[in-house]
Enzyme design. Structure first.
Site, mmCIF file in Angstrom:
data_model
loop_
_atom_site.group_PDB
_atom_site.id
_atom_site.type_symbol
_atom_site.label_atom_id
_atom_site.label_comp_id
_atom_site.label_asym_id
_atom_site.label_seq_id
_atom_site.Cartn_x
_atom_site.Cartn_y
_atom_site.Cartn_z
ATOM 1 N N TYR A 109 10.412 5.816 -6.511
ATOM 2 C CA TYR A 109 11.712 6.106 -5.897
ATOM 3 C C TYR A 109 12.836 6.182 -6.937
ATOM 4 O O TYR A 109 13.964 5.761 -6.667
ATOM 5 C CB TYR A 109 12.066 5.037 -4.861
ATOM 6 C CG TYR A 109 11.131 4.971 -3.688
ATOM 7 C CD1 TYR A 109 11.157 5.927 -2.690
ATOM 8 C CD2 TYR A 109 10.201 3.938 -3.598
ATOM 9 C CE1 TYR A 109 10.286 5.868 -1.615
ATOM 10 C CE2 TYR A 109 9.327 3.871 -2.523
ATOM 11 C CZ TYR A 109 9.373 4.841 -1.542
ATOM 12 O OH TYR A 109 8.507 4.774 -0.481
ATOM 13 N N TYR A 164 9.527 5.164 9.332
ATOM 14 C CA TYR A 164 8.879 5.192 8.015
ATOM 15 C C TYR A 164 7.647 4.302 8.103
ATOM 16 O O TYR A 164 7.744 3.116 8.420
ATOM 17 C CB TYR A 164 9.810 4.675 6.911
ATOM 18 C CG TYR A 164 9.109 4.543 5.580
ATOM 19 C CD1 TYR A 164 9.002 5.625 4.722
ATOM 20 C CD2 TYR A 164 8.524 3.338 5.200
ATOM 21 C CE1 TYR A 164 8.339 5.506 3.503
ATOM 22 C CE2 TYR A 164 7.851 3.214 3.990
ATOM 23 C CZ TYR A 164 7.763 4.296 3.148
ATOM 24 O OH TYR A 164 7.102 4.184 1.961
ATOM 25 N N LYS A 203 2.880 -6.563 3.027
ATOM 26 C CA LYS A 203 4.097 -7.215 2.530
ATOM 27 C C LYS A 203 3.999 -8.738 2.547
ATOM 28 O O LYS A 203 3.366 -9.317 1.700
ATOM 29 C CB LYS A 203 5.324 -6.682 3.268
ATOM 30 C CG LYS A 203 5.602 -5.208 2.946
ATOM 31 C CD LYS A 203 6.977 -4.777 3.302
ATOM 32 C CE LYS A 203 7.192 -3.295 3.017
ATOM 33 N NZ LYS A 203 7.247 -2.954 1.594
#
Length: 428
Positions: free
Chosen positions: A17, A144, A265
């Site tokens: 990114y 997303y 995560k």
């Protein structure tokens, strides 16, 4: 003279990114402790976004470190096709009972995107194995779900997918539910119900889409309607899982149970990447057959890595302790109080909080978006303050590890007020 980590990095690494031509030099981090990270010059950085939302217990947690060492002395890895091991079995035994709904089988993968890929492949093949033609996927606009091709397909067409849009499969996108559109959403579901395989969603909060939060009651009503139409429900709890929304899992805040859950995560407490996809026995049983073509042909070389499973077990143990819930409640209370104050600021709009997440937009006169020009100013400001806040365009959010202290939270809040004052001077 010895080169710094930052200088060495620039010679060999391509960061995610990141527009590498214009981005500032990366900061070389050498160690972490609690909510702090330390660079190669000894400076500390307050991690207010949990290092991309993964760290829930704090950096270099001693208990997790201890469990890594214990497992490393026993077994590093073994192929997971035809073999198994204690950490993988124990993690499944302990995790499945605490998940929402009736999750009865667990499939290991490598990260959040692959957990979503597995869920989509399970869904599509489930209907094929049952001899039914159902290929449509429903998803929310602004969603997303990851950066692999299946995950991109069920995500909003956006800056994240633009270069690849023509390669993505078609998905029917729905608006997030609210009292004024719920009936229209139900009607849209009815229109496509006959050929719809599944509905995938980020429950209660759309993360990368801008920390968009939506109504649990309307969401539950939409899920109930999909369930009544025979549509499978995939809860993407990669970001929302493990306490981020207040409850242990976001789906605990609705009555309709999911058929599948994707996790990553916080699963390993921010230590090593891991993905998990869970499902009901109804899904699993559709793959049991003497016909080898009904097998789920999916796997990863490091599936159920023993070290990672041991870490996830340690993280789960810490997560289920009362002190962890107390810390989340403390952060939630502090966020709510700060949100009330922040809402009065002239340059701030749409202040919202849920669990340990607080988010708001800064009024710029431009569209709220990931590519809003304000992002550069925000990133530079907080980097200079040595507070790790990564804006989503003109959306700023706080999503800290649960070990963050009240004093550290105050430091984050105060830095936001300083940023707003500087913004008024330079931009307003």
């Amino acid at each position: 003279m010895q080169k710094s980590l930052s200088e060495r990095d620039k010679a060999v690494i391509w960061h995610p990114y990141t527009q590498m031509q214009t981005a500032p030099d990366p900061i070389g981090i050498v160690r972490g402790e609690g909510a702090l990270l330390f660079d190669e010059n000894g400076n500390s950085y307050l991690d207010a976004t949990s290092s991309w939302w993964v760290n829930i217990h704090g950096h270099a947690h001693p208990y997790i470190t201890e469990k890594i060492a214990e497992q490393a002395a026993k077994l590093h890895h073994v192929i997971f096709a035809g073999y198994t091991h204690e950490p993988a079995v124990e993690l499944a035994e302990k995790l499945l009972p605490v998940l929402p709904g009736s999750q009865q089988k667990l499939f290991y993968s490598d990260n959040g995107s692959t957990a979503v890929e597995v869920a989509l492949k399970m869904t599509i093949q489930y209907w094929q194995n049952k001899g039914q033609v159902k290929t449509r996927i429903l998803a929310f606009r602004n969603a997303y779900h990851g950066d692999t091709f299946g995950a991109m397909s069920v995500s909003a067409r956006s800056v994240f997918t633009r270069a690849f849009d023509e390669y993505l499969f078609d998905v029917t996108f729905l608006d997030i539910p609210a009292p004024d559109n719920l009936e229209a959403l139900k009607a849209a579901v009815d229109t496509h119900a006959a050929d719809t395989a599944a509905f995938i969603f980020e429950p209660l909060v759309q993360g990368s889409g801008g920390m968009v939060m939506y109504d649990a009651a309307c969401f539950d009503a939409l899920l109930q309607h999909c369930r009544a139409q025979g549509i499978l429900l995939i809860a993407d709890e990669v970001m929302t899982g493990f306490g981020r929304t207040g409850s242990n899992f976001a789906m605990e805040q609705v009555q309709t149970p999911p058929d599948m859950i994707t996790l990553s995560k916080g699963l390993t407490g921010g230590t090593i990447a891991m993905g998990i996809t869970t499902c009901t026995n109804e899904i699993y049983n559709a793959f049991l057959s003497t016909d080898k073509l009904k097998t789920l042909f999916h796997g990863h070389s490091y599936t159920a890595n023993p070290l990672t499973c041991a870490i996830a077990l340690a993280s789960l143990e810490l997560f289920l302790q009362p002190t962890c819930r107390q810390d989340r409640e403390r952060i939630n209370a502090r966020h709510r109080a700060f949100a009330v104050e922040l809402a009065y600021h002239a340059d701030v709009k749409n202040v919202r909080s849920l669990g340990t997440i607080l988010a708001f937009e800064i009024e710029t006169g431009e569209a709220d978006s990931y590519t809003n020009d304000l992002a550069g100013f925000l990133f530079k400001f907080f980097r200079e303050k040595r507070i790790m806040l990564r804006p989503l365009g003109n959306t700023l959010y706080i999503l800290p590890p649960y070990c963050i202290t009240d004093e550290q939270l105050t430091e984050v809040y105060d830095s936001i007020y300083e940023m707003l004052a500087q913004y008024q001077e330079q931009w307003s």
